[in-house]
Design an enzyme around this catalytic site. Structure first.
Site, PDB file in Angstrom:
ATOM      1  N   GLU A 149      -5.816   7.435  12.140  1.00 23.74           N
ATOM      2  CA  GLU A 149      -5.580   6.357  11.187  1.00 23.74           C
ATOM      3  C   GLU A 149      -6.903   6.008  10.517  1.00 23.74           C
ATOM      4  O   GLU A 149      -7.917   5.825  11.188  1.00 23.74           O
ATOM      5  CB  GLU A 149      -5.028   5.146  11.949  1.00 23.74           C
ATOM      6  CG  GLU A 149      -4.884   3.890  11.121  1.00 23.74           C
ATOM      7  CD  GLU A 149      -4.395   2.700  11.972  1.00 23.74           C
ATOM      8  OE1 GLU A 149      -3.969   2.903  13.127  1.00 23.74           O
ATOM      9  OE2 GLU A 149      -4.471   1.575  11.462  1.00 23.74           O
ATOM     10  N   ASP A 167      -8.273   3.130   8.263  1.00 22.78           N
ATOM     11  CA  ASP A 167      -8.010   1.816   7.665  1.00 22.78           C
ATOM     12  C   ASP A 167      -8.967   1.582   6.508  1.00 22.78           C
ATOM     13  O   ASP A 167     -10.102   1.150   6.699  1.00 22.78           O
ATOM     14  CB  ASP A 167      -8.155   0.716   8.711  1.00 22.78           C
ATOM     15  CG  ASP A 167      -7.037   0.754   9.729  1.00 22.78           C
ATOM     16  OD1 ASP A 167      -5.998   1.373   9.439  1.00 22.78           O
ATOM     17  OD2 ASP A 167      -7.195   0.167  10.812  1.00 22.78           O
ATOM     18  N   GLU A 187      -8.325  -3.606   5.261  1.00 24.00           N
ATOM     19  CA  GLU A 187      -7.616  -4.647   6.004  1.00 24.00           C
ATOM     20  C   GLU A 187      -8.327  -5.925   5.621  1.00 24.00           C
ATOM     21  O   GLU A 187      -9.502  -6.116   5.957  1.00 24.00           O
ATOM     22  CB  GLU A 187      -7.704  -4.418   7.503  1.00 24.00           C
ATOM     23  CG  GLU A 187      -6.912  -3.203   7.960  1.00 24.00           C
ATOM     24  CD  GLU A 187      -6.773  -3.182   9.475  1.00 24.00           C
ATOM     25  OE1 GLU A 187      -5.713  -3.571   9.982  1.00 24.00           O
ATOM     26  OE2 GLU A 187      -7.734  -2.790  10.148  1.00 24.00           O
ATOM     27  N   HIS A 196     -10.252   5.289  12.650  1.00 23.77           N
ATOM     28  CA  HIS A 196      -9.717   5.303  14.026  1.00 23.77           C
ATOM     29  C   HIS A 196      -9.359   6.750  14.379  1.00 23.77           C
ATOM     30  O   HIS A 196      -8.185   7.146  14.270  1.00 23.77           O
ATOM     31  CB  HIS A 196      -8.440   4.477  14.138  1.00 23.77           C
ATOM     32  CG  HIS A 196      -8.602   3.001  13.955  1.00 23.77           C
ATOM     33  ND1 HIS A 196      -8.971   2.155  14.963  1.00 23.77           N
ATOM     34  CD2 HIS A 196      -8.395   2.212  12.874  1.00 23.77           C
ATOM     35  CE1 HIS A 196      -8.994   0.903  14.514  1.00 23.77           C
ATOM     36  NE2 HIS A 196      -8.651   0.919  13.247  1.00 23.77           N
TER      37      HIS A 196
END
Ligand code: NAG
Ligand code: NAG
Ligand code: NAG
Ligand code: NAG
Ligand code: NAG
Ligand code: NAG
Length: 493
Positions: free
Chosen positions: A215, A217, A220, A231
């Site tokens: 993942e 990101d 956010e 991640h």
């Protein structure tokens, strides 16, 4: 008598096609969201893309009746003892995007945390994926490339998270003969929090396994804080915290916020660049850089108190031992090279109030400001708008002056720091919205453990709470509300 009569009515609404696995009660109409692919030589070309709500937001019910095939904890064991039988017995329906908090206009999409239907406010918290014109997910290959979008976070209060990120889902959503909808119905979600969901990659999850995947990101954020966080995962182990960059946590507390260097009262252009060590699209990911544009001005990323202004491979691995053990940016880069699905969501966090993002050492919000109950009562209109999404060669998706396109722009003076830092406080990211079963325990997020553990008269998050023929609990566990989806199905959201 009554049941027979009901059956005749149903038969008229739902044609009886035993092999049909896509319901005919509500059509699935994916809102159009055009995007652009850009090259340095050819400029930007518009693509016919759209969005699809997660599988868990769709109703799945018995072919010939209104009985739901899902429960608060998974599937109805009678209708779905196994996948083949489930696909014979059950159909998946389309979803009304507007009443689920998703609206689009041109190249812009707005996600609402709360929606009002018939004067009743309920928690929508939509999560959607970018679909290509062929019905599969659009696979973004961003290794050695950049992604640009515009975002309006001005109404995202403390505790809200308007997110744009990449997950390494299967392009088809795990489409099979038993799951013909696949990506078209939003199936196959995974992320680095290893969510436990009813289906894994479109197949029935009979033993409550988590579904882990890489993942990235990219965004956010709310009006008070922002984080950029890789991640990486290997097999079923993921870096759940991630080696992230949050300007406030890194030491620049006046960089991002109301009236700050990046002014969150106004729309923001966000550019994220994935550099490889040899500047090719097949090399090793060496650095993730961030730029902003506001009012025609390119704004360089914040600089940490120890001189860090980007996520380099060495900084990621030295500041985050879990990332290091999983191959760090190299692993993240391999996923970016294979292609990842673009995910958009808006969510808040009944367990932790999103404090990892915007409170304490991470941001200016108080530790209780993000309580969803307060957000719902004080700012139910909170929403995020993403628009003008473009990706391609580095420097091809924007130009100084705030425009978009292929005019060249020098991609910043790279103040590469060789220092390492030990001071940054890693954010502990709680789970993204997941269709989590309440019996899952340790692998899921903190936010789920305390709020969804109670069985009894209340239904858990994502569980069914109403619909013709439904006999289970109709009251949702706090803070969720029972949301009408269609005559067969209401859900705790
Ligand atoms: C639905 O009803 C029809 C007509 O009674 C029947 O032939 C069919 O087997 C039923 N299908 C399922 C999955 O129950
Ligand atoms: C979707 O729901 C909205 C209310 O939120 C309603 O106005 C609209 O008519 C619905 N659309 C369809 C196609 O049913
Ligand atoms: C997901 O499902 C697709 C389609 O069946 C399959 O090709 C793919 O290998 C699966 N991916 C994983 C990670 O299981
Ligand atoms: C992941 O699985 C592969 C193949 O089974 C194995 O070689 C590798 O060591 C595993 N990695 C981790 C971190 O467990
Ligand atoms: C990659 O590009 C950057 C500028 O964008 C440059 O500074 C660097 O020398 C290039 N590296 C290689 C190996 O060409
Ligand atoms: C959070 O952002 C909003 C909107 O810009 C602002 O009004 C508020 O003061 C900020 N909160 C804190 C604690 O800084």
């Amino acid at each position: 008598m009554a049941p027979k009569f009901a059956f005749i009515i149903l038969a008229a609404v739902l044609p009886l096609v035993a092999t049909q696995q896509i319901g005919t009660g509500t059509p699935e109409v994916n809102p159009s969201l055009p995007t652009w692919k850009c090259t340095t030589s050819g400029g930007c070309v518009q693509q016919d893309t759209s969005v699809v709500l997660d599988w868990g937001s769709h109703s799945i019910h018995e072919v010939n009746s209104s009985t739901s095939c899902t429960t608060g904890n998974g599937v109805n064991p009678t209708l779905c003892p196994n996948e083949a039988t489930c696909s014979q017995n059950c159909v998946i329906e389309g979803v009304n995007y507007t009443s689920s908090g998703v609206t689009t206009s041109g190249d812009s999409m707005t996600l609402h945390q709360y929606v009002q239907n018939n004067g009743v406010t309920s928690n929508a918290s939509p999560r959607v994926y970018l679909l290509g014109s062929n019905g599969d997910y659009e696979m973004l290959q961003l290794l050695g490339q950049e992604l640009r979008f515009d975002v309006d976070v001005s109404t995202l209060v403390c505790g809200e998270n308007g997110a744009l990120y990449l997950s390494q889902m299967d392009a088809s959503g795990g489409r099979t003969q038993y799951n013909p909808g696949g990506a078209n119905y939003g199936s196959g979600y995974c992320d680095a929090q290893c969510p436990v969901q009813t289906w894994i990659n479109g197949t029935l999850n009979t033993d409550s396994q988590g579904y882990c995947c890489n993942e990235m990101d990219i965004w956010e954020a709310n009006a008070n804080a922002t984080a950029l966080t890789p991640h990486p995962c290997e097999n079923d182990t993921c870096d759940k915290s991630g080696c992230g960059f949050n300007p406030y946590a890194m030491g620049d507390q006046k960089y991002y916020g109301n009236g700050d260097t990046v002014n969150t009262l106004e729309p923001i252009t966000v550019i994220t660049q994935f550099y490889t060590s040899d500047n090719t699209t097949t090399g090793t990911l060496s650095e993730i850089r961030r730029l902003y544009i506001q009012n025609g001005q390119i704004i360089q990323n914040a600089v940490s108190s120890s001189g860090i202004d980007s996520i380099t491979a060495s900084w990621c691995s030295s500041s985050d031992s879990v990332a290091a053990s999983l191959g760090g940016l190299t692993t993240m880069g391999e996923a970016l090279g294979r292609g990842m699905v673009l995910v958009f969501s808006i969510w808040n966090d009944p367990g932790q109030f999103m404090s990892w993002l915007d409170s304490g050492s991470s941001g200016p919000c108080s530790s209780t400001a993000g309580n969803p109950a307060n957000i719902e009562s004080q700012t139910p209109g909170t929403h995020v708008t993403f628009s003008n999404i473009r990706w391609g060669d580095i420097g091809s998706t924007f130009s100084a002056g705030g425009g978009s396109g292929s005019s060249s722009s020098s991609s910043s003076s790279k103040a590469t720091s060789t220092k390492t830092t030990t001071s940054s406080s890693r954010s502990v990211s709680t789970s993204h919205l997941t269709t989590t079963s309440s019996k899952s325990s340790t692998t899921i997020s903190k936010s789920a453990t305390s709020t969804t553990s109670s069985f009894g008269a209340t239904q858990t998050h994502w569980g069914q709470c109403g619909g013709t023929g439904y006999t289970g609990p109709t009251v949702c566990a706090s803070p969720y509300a029972c949301k009408f989806s269609n005559q067969w199905y209401s859900q705790c959201l």
